[in-house]
Design an enzyme around this catalytic site. Structure first.
Site, PDB file in Angstrom:
ATOM      1  N   ASP A   1       0.849  -1.186   0.000  1.00 38.93           N
ATOM      2  CA  ASP A   1       0.000   0.000   0.000  1.00 38.93           C
ATOM      3  C   ASP A   1       0.886   1.237   0.000  1.00 38.93           C
ATOM      4  O   ASP A   1       1.720   1.403   0.896  1.00 38.93           O
ATOM      5  CB  ASP A   1      -0.916  -0.001   1.223  1.00 38.93           C
TER       6      ASP A   1
ATOM      7  N   ASP B   1      -6.890  -4.747  -4.829  1.00 38.85           N
ATOM      8  CA  ASP B   1      -7.389  -4.326  -3.514  1.00 38.85           C
ATOM      9  C   ASP B   1      -8.224  -3.054  -3.529  1.00 38.85           C
ATOM     10  O   ASP B   1      -8.512  -2.504  -2.489  1.00 38.85           O
ATOM     11  CB  ASP B   1      -6.200  -4.122  -2.561  1.00 38.85           C
TER      12      ASP B   1
END
Length: 1015
Positions: free
Chosen positions: A264, A374
């Protein structure tokens, strides 16, 4: 035969966990360790190498939240370890086993070359294989003490999400820093037992293979001397070898495995920590590739590659080698793995443009797929944009998180808004962090929806979210599972190879049409409103800067188009569209920095725009219209005086005293401009909105009703809004005051002030303008609530079977009823600049300048009429992971547009988001480009990225019907091409003088490259 399963299974579990695993490292000697804590933010290696170090003992606490401690380690390999496999082993005091959000470290040689990272799932650094004995080892270890924000499963708020509130108490206790011998026989036995034991437990109790494995494991335990694990490990392995050698069934499902490390770009850590995470993960992967030649590591997000290139040149060179050797596969073709719903259409195009171009320029590789495992749902424009960028496939994983409904396929053709189809897959293993456990592999086979047609699915393996990536244990598991009876087959390969094979199996009638809506994380359309507003404003400011910079470049001699500045600013905007920044699901530090970055972008872009406008000449005050529609509206001069102006799309006009339409009158709480008559109730709500042209009342009940709901989802506070939020609420009906602030003739406005909740205040100015049906609600909120959501409702007297909401390059229709579980699950949805509802002959739009989340519902009144209610979600107050999310001041505008067609909604959506600009400038004689034709809409005007001087125009059909028209240039046209998103030619466009014929299918996006005639 007696049933011995329980005894044997428990025996194997205990011996494996308590005897075999502890024996993997046969001997060890400690490092001599010294430490230096870096003050403040991380420092370069050179500064750390020169720092003063002090002796450091094991079992000593270290690491304040978000701190960096450098450890200097020295040691030597004992002479009697000659011929053995020797490694450094570290335990920084790891908590749990997730490598993404706690102590992590990067190990360097004394000259600054990074070797490898360590984390809870990857604690070793190779030293020698085989050792010669006596090797001197000297490391400098950069250790990050990141707090475990996920502690207690998000049970409550934590101050650890920002260095400003986290304190300085050490978080970790250093447990181990050793030079050790890896006993390879024991290590391999550990893996043999793991793979067989996990497979055994997934097989049916009556399956003969389960019993065969059980007996083999029992016999292997018999072959193992518990007092001499190392000396008897080879014998135990020999017992298991025949069972491991039995091949998989010919019809066994195949897992196409690609190494992966979902990192991320910001989430429970700030961007600066992600830069270090990439270096740690990429060091591990490139080291692993040296040991396992079959490794293929799929890695997306060009931004992260750029960080490594700029900050870790040694790691960058290793990546380039791994790419050349076939071990590393750039994928995704986007600047970051962006949110799938909230970025605007042009921004989404730029994600693909900048990402793909990076991989082409630096690796000579054109990625072929969109890799977005995601993100929180995927808009219906993706198939067309992906194809226009040269992609063949699309991958997601998140849809497996759906709360209510399960998609009918794992491999299918996804049909987008315009009819474009792209081959799409989401792995049935239901994770992008596969470890090849028996449970994961068996789940993938059972869960696969396309049995009988497809035989293969993708399995991205490696630790992720906070990085980590594949490990040698995963590679060893993959080798054992390549062909093993009772299991799916595992084949490590490039994702392109998987998609090519799967595409051949799946028929063309296996189609999903429209958006891929995630039935979870619906609050990400609203959380962290200032971040979302920063994105929306940045997107529109970039459009404005590019348009006027292009106009100046074509018309103003000596003006230099700011290629580098615009490129850099776009990349900043694109970075902050990452799927945990823009959705509002990151820690406080991330959103604090995002707001500062958006302010910086605004300042720089404003300077670019002002310089471009000034370059067009001086001496006259003009009004500039960046939107793609002609406008006639009230604008304020530089000193705040309202005037009425008529300005062409993409052009400018003199600010003179244009003849205004009928003036606005204000009588008490009534605003009237001859088009609409608006009456406010004493409580400050809209008591009546009358469309004077259609002669009908628009509202069925109180309009602009502010409703404060209790908002405590079951989990994932910043992400989720659960359906039960609707059951408890307070209507804000106690207005402190309703006052006149504009009394005509061009503007009429009433201000409503309210206090509510825990010290919150809201001030709304309801404005009607001469010549416009749009009723603006300028809103200022000082928000101090907790676990609440504020909505603004417009109950409209319309029987609308569906709502239409703008998305990227078009709009989607969603039913207003809940006949099916699919419709019921869409109780909160997103839109961009507008939402539209209509019955035959009449429609109403709700416009906004920075909100996304909304809901649309329908009820039948006692009089038999139908009320369709549009409710905008304004602000929320989640407390996890940012306990201060959305607290403080907000300023935004939304509007009601009676009598609106889709075309009206589009035009007013642009108008509200692209205010007219008043500046002193001679201005161009005509727009640099203009277009006529119903539905043909200009989205972007810029100079070509190759600095050729060509003008690039992005158009789309905006109504959902066929669009034909003519594009005209304000410069001599030398030729025109239709290109892909990367501005590469596809076909030659039809030209006639300075015009280009345009014919678009519904919602089609087209890029035109226009050559400027010289001389």
């Amino acid at each position: 035969m007696h049933d011995e399963r329980r005894r044997i299974e428990e025996r194997v579990a205990r011996v494996h966990d308590q005897r075999i695993k502890p024996a993997i490292y046969a001997a060890s000697v400690p490092f001599e360790v010294e430490a230096w804590q870096a003050p403040g933010e991380p420092v370069p290696f050179e500064e750390a190498a020169a720092a003063p170090y002090k002796p450091f003992a094991m079992d000593t606490p270290w690491g304040p939240p978000w701190g960096t401690t450098w450890f200097r380690m020295r040691g030597s390999v004992p002479a009697d370890w000659t011929g053995k496999r020797v490694e450094a082993v570290f335990d920084l005091g790891f908590v749990g086993d997730w490598p993404g959000n706690q102590a992590e470290a990067l190990v360097h040689l004394p000259d600054g070359v990074p070797l490898k990272a360590v984390n809870p799932q990857n604690q070793y650094v190779p030293i020698a294989h085989p050792a010669t004995g006596g090797e001197e080892i000297h490391y400098l270890v950069e250790a990050a003490s990141n707090p475990d924000i996920l502690a207690n499963d998000f049970a409550g708020p934590t101050p650890l999400g920002d260095r400003l509130t986290a304190g300085d108490k050490p978080l970790y206790t250093f447990k181990r820093a050793d030079i050790a011998v890896l006993d390879e026989n024991v290590w391999h036995l550990d893996l043999d037992v793991q793979v067989l034991r996990e497979l055994m437990l997934e097989l049916g109790e009556l399956d003969p293979r389960r019993h065969e494995i059980m007996i083999a494991l029992d016999q292997a335990m018999d072959a193992l001397d518990l007092d001499d694990i190392s000396g008897t490990a080879a014998a135990a392995r020999a017992v298991l070898a025949p069972t491991l050698a039995k091949p998989a069934h010919a019809s066994a499902h195949t897992l196409s495995a690609a190494g992966h490390a979902h990192i991320d770009s910001a989430w429970l850590w700030p961007i600066r920590e992600t830069k270090r995470k990439t270096s740690r993960t990429f060091s591990n992967v490139t080291a692993l590739a040296e040991e396992y030649e079959e490794l293929v590591f799929a890695c997306s997000q060009a931004q992260q590659y750029e960080w490594v290139r700029d900050n870790y040149p040694h790691v960058w060179e290793r990546i380039k080698k791994a790419v050349a050797d076939g071990n590393w596969a750039p994928v995704g073709g986007m600047w970051v793995e962006a949110d799938g719903n909230l970025p605007g259409g042009e921004a989404l195009a730029r994600q693909l443009i900048h990402g793909k171009r990076f991989f082409i320029e630096h690796f000579g590789i054109e990625t072929k797929g969109v890799w977005l495992p995601d993100s929180f749902g995927y808009n219906a424009a993706y198939p067309q944009l992906a194809k226009l960028a040269g992609n063949d496939w699309f991958l997601t994983q998140k849809l497996s998180w759906n709360q209510t409904n399960k998609l009918p396929h794992h491999s299918f053709w996804w049909e987008g808004l315009d009819g474009t189809r792209i081959f799409t897959h989401f792995p049935p293993v239901d994770t992008y962090n596969v470890e090849f456990s028996g449970k994961e592999v068996a789940h993938a086979v059972r869960n696969y929806q396309d049995k009988g047609r497809g035989t293969t699915s993708l399995a991205p393996f490696g630790h992720g979210d906070g990085g980590g990536g594949p490990t040698r244990e995963m590679m060893e598991r993959a080798r054992r599972l390549a062909s093993l009876e009772g299991s799916a087959k595992v084949r490590v390969e490039h994702p392109d190879a998987f998609f090519a094979a799967a595409r051949e199996e799946i028929p063309g009638d296996q189609v999903w049409s429209g958006e891929l809506y995630l039935e979870l994380h619906r609050a990400t359309y609203t959380s962290q409103a200032r971040t979302k507003q920063g994105n929306r404003r940045s997107e529109h400011r970039m459009r404005e800067a590019e348009l006027w910079a292009t106009t100046a470049a074509v018309n103003a001699p000596g003006y230099s188009y700011p290629y580098e500045k615009l490129d850099r600013l776009w990349k900043t905007v694109l970075l902050h569209q990452f799927h945990d920044i823009l959705p509002g699901s990151s820690i406080a530090w991330v959103h604090r920095e995002a707001e500062a970055e958006y302010a910086r972008v605004a300042k720089e872009v404003e300077a670019i725009t002002a310089e471009a406008v000034a370059a067009l000449g001086t001496g006259e005050t003009r009004v500039f219209n960046t939107s793609p529609v002609d406008r006639a509206e009230v604008v304020r001069t530089s000193v705040g005086i309202p005037m009425y102006a008529e300005v062409p799309a993409g052009g400018s006009a003199l600010l003179d005293a244009a003849e205004p339409p009928r003036p606005v009158t204000v009588e008490g709480r009534v605003l009237d401009n001859g088009l609409v008559r608006v009456e406010l109730a004493e409580d400050g709500t809209l008591a009546s909105v009358r469309d004077l042209t259609a002669d009908r009342e628009v509202l069925a009940d109180k309009g602009n009703l502010l409703r404060l709901h209790s908002d405590l989802p079951n989990y994932w506070d910043a992400w989720d809004i659960d359906k039960h939020y609707k059951n408890r609420y307070t209507d804000l009906l106690d207005a402190e005051s309703v006052t006149v602030v504009e009394d005509g003739p061009l503007l009429g406005a009433l201000k409503v002030e309210r206090a509510f909740g825990k010290g919150s205040r809201i001030v709304q100015t309801i404005t009607v303008r001469a010549g416009s049906r749009r009723i603006d609600v300028e809103t200022e909120i000082d928000w101090h609530e907790a676990e609440k959501i504020l909505k603004a409702a417009f109950p409209v007297d319309i029987r609308a079977p569906h709502s239409s909401a703008e998305i990227q390059f078009g709009h989607v229709q969603r039913p207003t009823h809940t006949n099916t579980s699919w419709e019921s699950a869409r109780f909160e949805v997103y839109g961009h600049r507008w939402v539209h509802i209509a019955e035959p002959g009449y429609g109403v739009a709700v416009i906004n300048d920075s909100t996304y989340g909304h809901d649309v519902s329908r009820t039948v009144r006692e009089d038999g009429g139908t009320t369709t209610t549009v409710r905008l979600s304004l602000v929320r107050a989640p407390r996890v992971p940012d306990p201060e999310a959305d607290q403080g001041k907000h300023r935004f505008t939304y509007a009601l547009l009676p009598g609106a067609s889709i075309e009206d909604a589009i035009a007013e959506g642009y108008a509200l988001n692209l205010p007219l600009r008043v500046a002193d400038s001679a201005g161009p004689a005509e727009p640099v480009v203009s277009v006529d034709g119903e539905g043909v809409t200009i989205e972007a005007v810029k100079l070509a990225d190759d600095a050729s001087g060509d003008v690039v125009v992005r158009l789309y059909e905006s109504r959902g019907g066929r669009g034909t028209g003519t594009l005209r240039t304000g410069f001599p046209l030398a030729g025109a091409q239709v290109t892909d998103l990367l501005e590469r030619p596809l076909t030659t466009a039809d030209t006639d003088g300075n015009t280009v014929a345009v014919a678009l299918r519904p919602f089609e996006v087209r890029t035109l490259r226009l050559a400027v005639a010289k001389g």
